[in-house]
Design a protein around this motif. Structure first.
Motif, PDB file in Angstrom:
ATOM      1  N   MET A   1      46.794  55.737  46.396  1.00 30.29           N
ATOM      2  CA  MET A   1      45.727  54.957  45.787  1.00 30.29           C
ATOM      3  C   MET A   1      46.212  53.520  45.638  1.00 30.29           C
ATOM      4  SD  MET A   1      43.587  55.514  42.196  1.00 30.29           S
ATOM      5  CE  MET A   1      44.612  56.859  41.782  1.00 30.29           C
ATOM      6  N   SER A   2      45.298  52.611  45.842  1.00 29.12           N
ATOM      7  CA  SER A   2      45.617  51.197  45.687  1.00 29.12           C
ATOM      8  C   SER A   2      45.539  50.816  44.220  1.00 29.12           C
ATOM      9  CB  SER A   2      44.647  50.368  46.535  1.00 29.12           C
ATOM     10  OG  SER A   2      43.331  50.646  46.155  1.00 29.12           O
ATOM     11  N   ALA A   3      45.480  49.536  43.970  1.00 26.13           N
ATOM     12  CA  ALA A   3      45.457  49.024  42.597  1.00 26.13           C
ATOM     13  C   ALA A   3      44.286  49.613  41.803  1.00 26.13           C
ATOM     14  CB  ALA A   3      45.347  47.504  42.629  1.00 26.13           C
ATOM     15  N   ASP A   4      44.480  49.653  40.491  1.00 24.67           N
ATOM     16  CA  ASP A   4      43.425  50.149  39.611  1.00 24.67           C
ATOM     17  C   ASP A   4      42.177  49.278  39.733  1.00 24.67           C
ATOM     18  OD1 ASP A   4      45.192  52.055  38.739  1.00 24.67           O
ATOM     19  OD2 ASP A   4      45.673  51.010  36.878  1.00 24.67           O
ATOM     20  N   PRO A   5      41.014  49.875  39.553  1.00 24.62           N
ATOM     21  CA  PRO A   5      39.782  49.085  39.611  1.00 24.62           C
ATOM     22  C   PRO A   5      39.752  48.024  38.513  1.00 24.62           C
ATOM     23  CG  PRO A   5      39.295  51.430  39.700  1.00 24.62           C
ATOM     24  CD  PRO A   5      40.747  51.292  39.358  1.00 24.62           C
ATOM     25  N   VAL A   6      39.069  46.950  38.813  1.00 26.00           N
ATOM     26  CA  VAL A   6      38.836  45.871  37.862  1.00 26.00           C
ATOM     27  C   VAL A   6      37.453  46.096  37.266  1.00 26.00           C
ATOM     28  CG1 VAL A   6      38.484  43.367  37.659  1.00 26.00           C
ATOM     29  CG2 VAL A   6      40.291  44.273  39.140  1.00 26.00           C
ATOM     30  N   ILE A   7      37.326  45.896  35.967  1.00 25.73           N
ATOM     31  CA  ILE A   7      36.048  46.084  35.276  1.00 25.73           C
ATOM     32  C   ILE A   7      35.434  44.717  35.024  1.00 25.73           C
ATOM     33  CG2 ILE A   7      34.895  47.064  33.255  1.00 25.73           C
ATOM     34  CD1 ILE A   7      36.507  49.062  35.103  1.00 25.73           C
ATOM     35  N   ARG A   8      34.155  44.596  35.338  1.00 25.28           N
ATOM     36  CA  ARG A   8      33.446  43.351  35.034  1.00 25.28           C
ATOM     37  C   ARG A   8      32.030  43.662  34.588  1.00 25.28           C
ATOM     38  NH1 ARG A   8      29.631  41.607  38.564  1.00 25.28           N
ATOM     39  NH2 ARG A   8      29.645  42.483  40.662  1.00 25.28           N
ATOM     40  N   ARG A   9      31.494  42.770  33.792  1.00 25.50           N
ATOM     41  CA  ARG A   9      30.108  42.888  33.342  1.00 25.50           C
ATOM     42  C   ARG A   9      29.201  42.691  34.552  1.00 25.50           C
ATOM     43  NH1 ARG A   9      27.548  41.120  28.439  1.00 25.50           N
ATOM     44  NH2 ARG A   9      25.351  41.562  28.697  1.00 25.50           N
ATOM     45  N   ALA A  10      28.216  43.531  34.692  1.00 26.35           N
ATOM     46  CA  ALA A  10      27.267  43.445  35.799  1.00 26.35           C
ATOM     47  C   ALA A  10      25.997  42.760  35.323  1.00 26.35           C
ATOM     48  CB  ALA A  10      26.949  44.837  36.325  1.00 26.35           C
ATOM     49  N   GLY A  11      25.372  42.040  36.219  1.00 30.61           N
ATOM     50  CA  GLY A  11      24.104  41.385  35.935  1.00 30.61           C
ATOM     51  C   GLY A  11      23.006  41.947  36.809  1.00 30.61           C
ATOM     52  N   VAL A  12      21.812  41.432  36.642  1.00 28.06           N
ATOM     53  CA  VAL A  12      20.668  41.912  37.406  1.00 28.06           C
ATOM     54  C   VAL A  12      20.904  41.760  38.910  1.00 28.06           C
ATOM     55  CG1 VAL A  12      19.308  39.771  37.346  1.00 28.06           C
ATOM     56  CG2 VAL A  12      18.161  42.000  37.399  1.00 28.06           C
ATOM     57  N   GLU A  13      21.689  40.762  39.299  1.00 30.30           N
ATOM     58  CA  GLU A  13      21.988  40.572  40.722  1.00 30.30           C
ATOM     59  C   GLU A  13      22.857  41.701  41.280  1.00 30.30           C
ATOM     60  OE1 GLU A  13      25.295  38.742  38.386  1.00 30.30           O
ATOM     61  OE2 GLU A  13      23.117  38.734  38.213  1.00 30.30           O
TER      62      GLU A  13
END
Length: 172
Positions: A1-13
Protein backbone atom coordinates in the motif's frame (compact mmCIF):
# COMPACT_ATOMS: atom_id res chain seq x y z
CA UNK A 1 0.00 0.00 0.00
CA UNK A 2 1.18 3.49 -0.76
CA UNK A 3 0.95 6.50 1.52
CA UNK A 4 -2.08 6.94 3.74
CA UNK A 5 -4.98 8.85 2.20
CA UNK A 6 -5.19 12.58 2.76
CA UNK A 7 -8.48 13.92 4.15
CA UNK A 8 -9.93 17.16 2.84
CA UNK A 9 -13.22 18.98 3.08
CA UNK A 10 -15.29 18.42 -0.06
CA UNK A 11 -17.38 21.06 -1.76
CA UNK A 12 -20.24 20.99 -4.22
CA UNK A 13 -17.69 20.82 -7.04
CA UNK A 14 -16.68 17.42 -5.64
CA UNK A 15 -20.16 15.93 -6.13
CA UNK A 16 -19.03 13.69 -9.04
CA UNK A 17 -16.16 12.26 -6.95
CA UNK A 18 -18.48 11.75 -3.96
CA UNK A 19 -20.97 9.96 -6.25
CA UNK A 20 -18.27 7.70 -7.67
CA UNK A 21 -16.77 6.66 -4.35
CA UNK A 22 -20.22 6.53 -2.73
CA UNK A 23 -21.59 4.07 -5.28
CA UNK A 24 -18.42 1.99 -5.36
CA UNK A 25 -18.05 1.67 -1.60
CA UNK A 26 -21.76 0.87 -1.19
CA UNK A 27 -21.34 -1.87 -3.79
CA UNK A 28 -18.20 -3.14 -2.02
CA UNK A 29 -20.00 -3.24 1.30
CA UNK A 30 -23.35 -4.70 0.28
CA UNK A 31 -22.92 -6.66 -2.97
CA UNK A 32 -23.39 -9.97 -1.15
CA UNK A 33 -26.57 -8.83 0.62
CA UNK A 34 -28.56 -6.96 -2.03
CA UNK A 35 -29.68 -8.38 -5.41
CA UNK A 36 -27.80 -6.90 -8.37
CA UNK A 37 -30.68 -5.00 -9.99
CA UNK A 38 -31.69 -3.52 -6.63
CA UNK A 39 -28.20 -2.34 -5.72
CA UNK A 40 -27.73 -0.78 -9.18
CA UNK A 41 -31.05 1.08 -8.92
CA UNK A 42 -30.31 2.17 -5.34
CA UNK A 43 -26.86 3.55 -6.16
CA UNK A 44 -28.13 5.30 -9.30
CA UNK A 45 -30.75 7.09 -7.21
CA UNK A 46 -28.91 7.68 -3.93
CA UNK A 47 -25.34 8.10 -5.10
CA UNK A 48 -25.78 10.45 -8.02
CA UNK A 49 -23.86 13.71 -8.19
CA UNK A 50 -27.22 15.50 -7.82
CA UNK A 51 -27.96 13.60 -4.60
CA UNK A 52 -24.65 14.78 -3.13
CA UNK A 53 -25.24 18.34 -4.33
CA UNK A 54 -28.59 18.28 -2.50
CA UNK A 55 -26.96 17.14 0.76
CA UNK A 56 -24.25 19.78 0.43
CA UNK A 57 -26.90 22.45 -0.21
CA UNK A 58 -28.27 21.92 3.31
CA UNK A 59 -27.08 24.57 5.76
CA UNK A 60 -25.30 21.84 7.77
CA UNK A 61 -24.44 19.58 4.81
CA UNK A 62 -20.73 18.73 4.95
CA UNK A 63 -18.54 16.12 3.29
CA UNK A 64 -14.93 15.00 3.46
CA UNK A 65 -12.96 13.02 0.92
CA UNK A 66 -10.13 10.60 1.58
CA UNK A 67 -7.78 10.74 -1.41
CA UNK A 68 -4.61 9.04 -2.52
CA UNK A 69 -1.51 11.06 -3.33
CA UNK A 70 -2.79 11.14 -6.94
CA UNK A 71 -6.09 12.70 -5.86
CA UNK A 72 -8.17 9.55 -6.44
CA UNK A 73 -11.05 9.30 -3.96
CA UNK A 74 -10.92 6.17 -1.75
CA UNK A 75 -13.40 7.11 0.97
CA UNK A 76 -15.71 9.80 2.21
CA UNK A 77 -17.86 11.00 5.05
CA UNK A 78 -21.14 12.89 4.74
CA UNK A 79 -22.95 14.80 7.49
CA UNK A 80 -26.43 16.31 7.14
CA UNK A 81 -29.71 17.10 8.85
CA UNK A 82 -30.86 13.93 10.59
CA UNK A 83 -33.25 11.57 8.84
CA UNK A 84 -33.21 8.92 11.59
CA UNK A 85 -36.34 8.27 13.70
CA UNK A 86 -34.44 8.91 16.96
CA UNK A 87 -33.51 12.46 15.92
CA UNK A 88 -34.15 15.24 18.39
CA UNK A 89 -33.64 19.00 18.11
CA UNK A 90 -29.93 19.78 18.07
CA UNK A 91 -28.89 16.50 16.42
CA UNK A 92 -26.95 16.01 13.21
CA UNK A 93 -26.41 12.79 11.27
CA UNK A 94 -23.34 11.00 9.97
CA UNK A 95 -25.28 9.99 6.86
CA UNK A 96 -22.51 8.12 5.12
CA UNK A 97 -19.06 7.02 6.16
CA UNK A 98 -17.19 4.67 3.83
CA UNK A 99 -13.60 3.80 3.06
CA UNK A 100 -12.45 1.15 0.60
CA UNK A 101 -11.30 -1.91 2.51
CA UNK A 102 -7.76 -1.54 1.19
CA UNK A 103 -7.41 1.59 3.36
CA UNK A 104 -8.96 0.19 6.54
CA UNK A 105 -6.48 0.67 9.36
CA UNK A 106 -4.72 3.55 7.58
CA UNK A 107 -5.92 6.23 10.00
CA UNK A 108 -8.15 7.80 7.34
CA UNK A 109 -11.37 6.83 9.16
CA UNK A 110 -10.11 8.38 12.38
CA UNK A 111 -9.13 11.58 10.55
CA UNK A 112 -12.52 11.83 8.83
CA UNK A 113 -14.40 11.20 12.07
CA UNK A 114 -12.29 13.81 13.91
CA UNK A 115 -13.08 16.37 11.20
CA UNK A 116 -16.78 15.53 11.31
CA UNK A 117 -17.01 15.66 15.11
CA UNK A 118 -15.17 18.99 15.22
CA UNK A 119 -17.51 20.45 12.61
CA UNK A 120 -20.62 19.14 14.38
CA UNK A 121 -19.42 20.82 17.58
CA UNK A 122 -18.65 24.05 15.71
CA UNK A 123 -22.21 24.00 14.39
CA UNK A 124 -23.43 23.81 17.97
CA UNK A 125 -25.03 20.39 17.60
CA UNK A 126 -25.81 18.24 20.63
CA UNK A 127 -25.44 14.71 19.23
CA UNK A 128 -24.09 13.02 16.12
CA UNK A 129 -26.38 10.17 15.03
CA UNK A 130 -25.19 7.15 13.06
CA UNK A 131 -27.15 4.33 11.43
CA UNK A 132 -25.37 1.14 10.38
CA UNK A 133 -26.25 -2.40 9.35
CA UNK A 134 -26.76 -4.53 12.46
CA UNK A 135 -23.97 -6.98 11.63
CA UNK A 136 -21.37 -4.51 10.36
CA UNK A 137 -19.13 -5.32 13.30
CA UNK A 138 -16.10 -3.44 11.96
CA UNK A 139 -18.08 -0.20 11.70
CA UNK A 140 -19.85 -0.77 15.02
CA UNK A 141 -16.49 -1.33 16.73
CA UNK A 142 -15.11 1.87 15.22
CA UNK A 143 -18.17 3.92 16.17
CA UNK A 144 -17.97 2.66 19.74
CA UNK A 145 -14.27 3.52 19.82
CA UNK A 146 -15.09 7.14 18.95
CA UNK A 147 -17.75 7.33 21.67
CA UNK A 148 -20.98 6.09 20.09
CA UNK A 149 -23.66 4.39 22.16
CA UNK A 150 -26.58 2.46 20.70
CA UNK A 151 -29.90 4.30 21.06
CA UNK A 152 -32.22 2.20 18.91
CA UNK A 153 -32.80 0.81 15.46
CA UNK A 154 -34.51 1.36 12.13
CA UNK A 155 -35.56 -0.56 9.04
CA UNK A 156 -33.66 0.19 5.83
CA UNK A 157 -35.09 -0.88 2.48
CA UNK A 158 -33.20 -1.38 -0.77
CA UNK A 159 -35.41 -2.66 -3.57
CA UNK A 160 -37.27 -5.65 -2.17
CA UNK A 161 -34.76 -6.26 0.64
CA UNK A 162 -35.33 -4.95 4.16
CA UNK A 163 -32.45 -4.62 6.61
CA UNK A 164 -32.23 -3.92 10.30
CA UNK A 165 -29.89 -1.11 11.24
CA UNK A 166 -28.62 -0.10 14.63
CA UNK A 167 -28.71 3.60 15.46
CA UNK A 168 -25.94 5.11 17.57
CA UNK A 169 -25.35 8.55 19.05
CA UNK A 170 -22.21 10.40 20.09
CA UNK A 171 -22.79 13.15 22.62
CA UNK A 172 -20.84 16.20 21.47
Amino acid sequence: MSADPVIRRAGVEDAPALALVGAATFLEGFATLIPGADIVAHTARNHSADAYRAYLAQPVGRAWLAETETGAPVGYALMCEPELPQAEPGDIEMKRFYLFSRWHGSGAARSMSNAMLAEARALGRRRLLIGTHHDNMRAIGFYRKIGAERIGGRRFEVGGSVFDDHVYAITL
